[in-house]
Design an enzyme around this catalytic site. Structure first.
Site, mmCIF file in Angstrom:
data_model
loop_
_atom_site.group_PDB
_atom_site.id
_atom_site.type_symbol
_atom_site.label_atom_id
_atom_site.label_comp_id
_atom_site.label_asym_id
_atom_site.label_seq_id
_atom_site.Cartn_x
_atom_site.Cartn_y
_atom_site.Cartn_z
ATOM 1 C CB CYS A 22 -3.380 -13.978 -1.316
ATOM 2 S SG CYS A 22 -5.144 -14.028 -1.569
ATOM 3 N NE ARG A 78 -2.754 -1.500 3.456
ATOM 4 C CZ ARG A 78 -3.202 -2.683 3.883
ATOM 5 N NH1 ARG A 78 -4.017 -3.391 3.136
ATOM 6 N NH2 ARG A 78 -2.857 -3.147 5.076
ATOM 7 C CG ASP A 122 -5.222 -7.598 -2.830
ATOM 8 O OD1 ASP A 122 -4.723 -8.731 -2.946
ATOM 9 O OD2 ASP A 122 -5.365 -7.034 -1.721
ATOM 10 C CG ASP A 168 -15.069 -5.682 -2.317
ATOM 11 O OD1 ASP A 168 -13.849 -5.829 -2.151
ATOM 12 O OD2 ASP A 168 -15.911 -6.537 -1.946
ATOM 13 C CB SER A 169 -18.749 -8.570 -5.031
ATOM 14 O OG SER A 169 -17.854 -9.316 -4.242
ATOM 15 C CG PHE A 179 -10.676 -8.021 -6.379
ATOM 16 C CD1 PHE A 179 -11.714 -8.940 -6.371
ATOM 17 C CD2 PHE A 179 -9.904 -7.902 -7.522
ATOM 18 C CE1 PHE A 179 -11.974 -9.740 -7.484
ATOM 19 C CE2 PHE A 179 -10.155 -8.691 -8.645
ATOM 20 C CZ PHE A 179 -11.192 -9.610 -8.625
HETATM 21 N N1 SAH Z 1 -6.995 -4.972 -1.253
HETATM 22 C C1 SAH Z 1 -7.718 -5.186 -0.028
HETATM 23 C C2 SAH Z 1 -8.002 -6.664 0.232
HETATM 24 C C3 SAH Z 1 -8.798 -7.378 -0.856
HETATM 25 S S1 SAH Z 1 -9.549 -8.866 -0.316
HETATM 26 C C4 SAH Z 1 -6.965 -4.537 1.129
HETATM 27 O O1 SAH Z 1 -5.799 -4.145 0.971
HETATM 28 O O2 SAH Z 1 -7.552 -4.408 2.206
HETATM 29 C C5 SAH Z 1 -10.530 -9.366 -1.650
HETATM 30 C C6 SAH Z 1 -11.854 -8.620 -1.816
HETATM 31 O O3 SAH Z 1 -12.438 -9.071 -3.023
HETATM 32 C C7 SAH Z 1 -12.910 -8.848 -0.754
HETATM 33 O O4 SAH Z 1 -13.293 -7.609 -0.207
HETATM 34 C C8 SAH Z 1 -14.114 -9.485 -1.500
HETATM 35 O O5 SAH Z 1 -15.363 -8.976 -1.051
HETATM 36 C C9 SAH Z 1 -13.856 -9.037 -2.902
HETATM 37 N N2 SAH Z 1 -14.379 -9.901 -3.990
HETATM 38 C C10 SAH Z 1 -14.329 -11.238 -4.104
HETATM 39 N N3 SAH Z 1 -14.786 -11.646 -5.313
HETATM 40 C C11 SAH Z 1 -15.161 -10.511 -5.979
HETATM 41 C C12 SAH Z 1 -15.694 -10.256 -7.272
HETATM 42 N N4 SAH Z 1 -15.937 -11.246 -8.140
HETATM 43 N N5 SAH Z 1 -15.937 -8.979 -7.612
HETATM 44 C C13 SAH Z 1 -15.688 -7.963 -6.747
HETATM 45 N N6 SAH Z 1 -15.150 -8.149 -5.531
HETATM 46 C C14 SAH Z 1 -14.899 -9.400 -5.131
#
Ligand code: SAH
Length: 391
Positions: free
Chosen positions: A334, A208, A294, A246-247, A224
Site C-alpha cells: 500500500c 478478502r 499485507d 501481528d505486532s 500483518f
Molecule cells: N490485513 C489487515 C490490515 C493490515 S495493516 C486487514 O485486512 O485488516 C498492517 C498491520 O501490520 C498492522 O496491524 C500493524 O500492527 C502490523 N505490523 C506492522 N509492522 C509489523 C511487524 N514488523 N510485524 C508484525 N506486524 C506488524
C-alpha cells in the site's frame, strides 16, 4: 481576488487536470491569501487554470477544487459529496461499511470520509479541507442515515501542511468507541478512536472475498493481520487451519473479539514481528497452503523506495519458502512510493531467490469505493498479486 501566477510552462499538469500545484511552479502570489483560502491559479501567459485551496506551508502549495471559475462554498461541497455518494450507491448498494469520499479522486483534495453504519469517520489532511470542515461535515450529515461524524484527522501528513492532529466528535454524540459492522456476512468491531486509519482497512474488501473463495481446506497464514480481516474470511471460507500474526497487542485483542463475534474457534493469534516469525516458521519447517502478506506502508513516498524494496523482498522470499506445492501467496503493497511495476519486480526477485517458479494468477487493487481519478494516478496506492507456486 487572491491569485497564484505560475512560472512559464508550469501549467502543463493543471491542463491535464492534475490537481496539485507545487511551490516551485509558482512565480508570484497576488493578494494575501491565508491557509486554506481559495485562490485562482493563472498561467504566466494570463490563462485561468483553476480555483484551488492555498497551503502556504506545504510543498504542494495549492490543490485544485475546480477547473471552472466558480464559488467554493457550502453548495460546492454539497454537490461534490452528493456526487461521491451517488457513485458508491450505484456500485455498492447499501453496504454498511464503505468509503464515501476518497480525496482527490472524488474532486475533494484532502478529504476522506468512511461510513461505518450510521457513523462517518472524517479525515482532513490539507489546509483547504481544514478551512471547510463545517461545510464538509454538514454536507456529509445531509447524505442520509448519518447519526454522527467523528473526526480522525491524526494522519502524519497533516504536519506537512502545518496542521495539528485533531480527534473529536464533530457532529452527534461524543466519544464513539466501538461500532460493529457487517462486511459480506462477517461482523467486525471497529475501534474508531484508536484503530488504524479510520479504524478499518475498507480498501481490502474485495480481496478478502477472493481469499475466502480460495481458502477451503487450506492451511492459511495471515501475516500483518490487524483485526483479523483476512484471517476471519479464511475461517469463513473453510480453511483447515488459520494462523494470524501481528505486532500490535491492541489489534490482536480486537481480532480475538471479532473471532468470537462470528463464532470461530480459530484462528491461532500470534503476537510478534513478522520478519522474525516467518524465519522461525522456515527454520522449523512449518508450511502453509496460502499465505497473506499485507504489511503497513513501508514507503510513504518514492524517497523510501529502496529501503522498502528490501523489506518487501525479504518477506515475500520467506513467504514463498513457506508455501507447499500448489500454494497461493496473496501479497500486497500500500506504499505510494512503490509502483505496481516495481512491486511486481520485487516479488519476481523474491520468487527467483526462493527457487520457485511462481505464476501471477490475479492482480488486485482497492475496492470500488476507492476509485482512482484518471487525472490523479497517485490515487492508486494499493497493489496486490495472487501468485501460485507449481503443484
Ligand atoms: N490485513 C489487515 C490490515 C493490515 S495493516 C486487514 O485486512 O485488516 C498492517 C498491520 O501490520 C498492522 O496491524 C500493524 O500492527 C502490523 N505490523 C506492522 N509492522 C509489523 C511487524 N514488523 N510485524 C508484525 N506486524 C506488524
Amino acid at each position: 481576488m487572491n491569485r497564484l501566477i505560475l512560472k512559464p510552462g508550469r501549467e502543463k499538469s493543471l491542463k491535464r487536470r492534475h490537481p496539485w500545484v507545487f511551490s516551485g511552479a509558482v512565480a508570484k502570489v497576488q493578494g494575501n491569501p491565508g491557509a486554506g483560502e481559495t485562490v485562482e491559479v493563472w498561467s504566466a501567459t494570463g490563462e485561468f487554470m483553476a480555483v484551488a485551496a492555498y497551503s502556504p506551508q506545504s510543498q504542494i502549495v495549492a490543490r485544485a477544487w475546480d477547473w471552472e471559475h466558480r464559488a467554493i462554498d457550502g453548495d460546492f461541497f454539497r454537490e461534490r459529496i452528493e456526487r461521491a455518494v451517488t457513485c458508491r450507491r450505484s456500485l455498492m448498494g447499501d453496504a454498511a461499511a464503505m468509503r464515501l469520499v476518497h480525496g482527490e479522486s472524488d474532486g475533494l483534495p484532502g478529504v476522506v470520509a468512511d461510513r461505518y453504519g450510521d457513523t462517518i469517520v472524517l479525515q482532513l489532511t490539507s489546509a483547504g479541507a481544514e478551512r471547510w470542515r463545517d461545510a464538509i461535515a454538514d454536507a456529509l450529515l445531509g447524505t442520509g442515515g448519518v447519526a454522527r461524524i467523528w473526526e480522525r484527522s491524526d494522519a502524519d501528513v497533516r504536519a506537512l501542511e502545518g496542521l495539528p492532529p485533531v480527534t473529536a466528535a464533530l457532529r452527534g454524540p461524543r466519544e464513539p468507541t466501538r461500532v460493529v459492522v457487517t462486511e459480506e456476512g462477517l461482523q467486525f468491531a471497529i475501534d474508531l478512536v484508536h484503530g488504524h486509519k479510520t479504524g478499518f482497512y475498507l480498501d481490502q474488501r474485495d480481496n478478502r472475498q477472493q481469499l475466502k473463495a480460495l481458502a477451503n481446506g487450506r492451511d492459511v497464514l495471515d501475516a500483518f493481520c490487524y483485526t483479523g480481516g483476512f484471517a476471519l474470511n479464511a475461517a469463513a471460507g473453510g480453511a483447515k487451519s488459520v494462523v494470524a500474526l501481528d505486532s500490535s497487542a491492541e489489534a490482536l485483542e480486537l481480532a480475538k473479539e471479532n473471532a468470537a463475534l462470528n463464532g470461530f474457534a480459530q484462528p491461532e493469534w500470534v503476537e510478534g514481528d513478522v520478519f522474525q516469525l516467518l524465519r522461525k516458521f522456515r527454520d522449523s519447517r512449518r508450511f502453509f497452503d496460502l499465505v497473506v502478506l499485507d504489511p503497513p506502508k513501508f514507503a510513504p513516498t518514492a524517497a523510501h523506495a529502496e529501503k522498502a524494496s528490501r523489506a518487501y523482498k525479504d518477506i515475500n522470499l520467506l513467504a514463498f519458502k513457506l508455501l507447499r506445492p500448489g500454494g497461493l501467496l496473496f501479497t500486497f503493497s500500500c506504499s505510494g512510493g512503490v509502483s505496481a511495476d516495481l512491486f511486481r519486480k520485487i516479488v519476481a526477485g523474491a520468487a527467483l531467490d526462493a527457487g520457485v517458479d511462481a505464476q501471477v494468477v490475479a492482480q488486485l487493487g482497492a475496492a470500488a469505493d476507492h476509485p482512482v481519478a484518471l487525472n490523479f494516478p497517485e490515487g492508486e496506492y494499493l497493489k496486490g498479486l495472487i501468485c501460485r507456486v507449481p503443484g
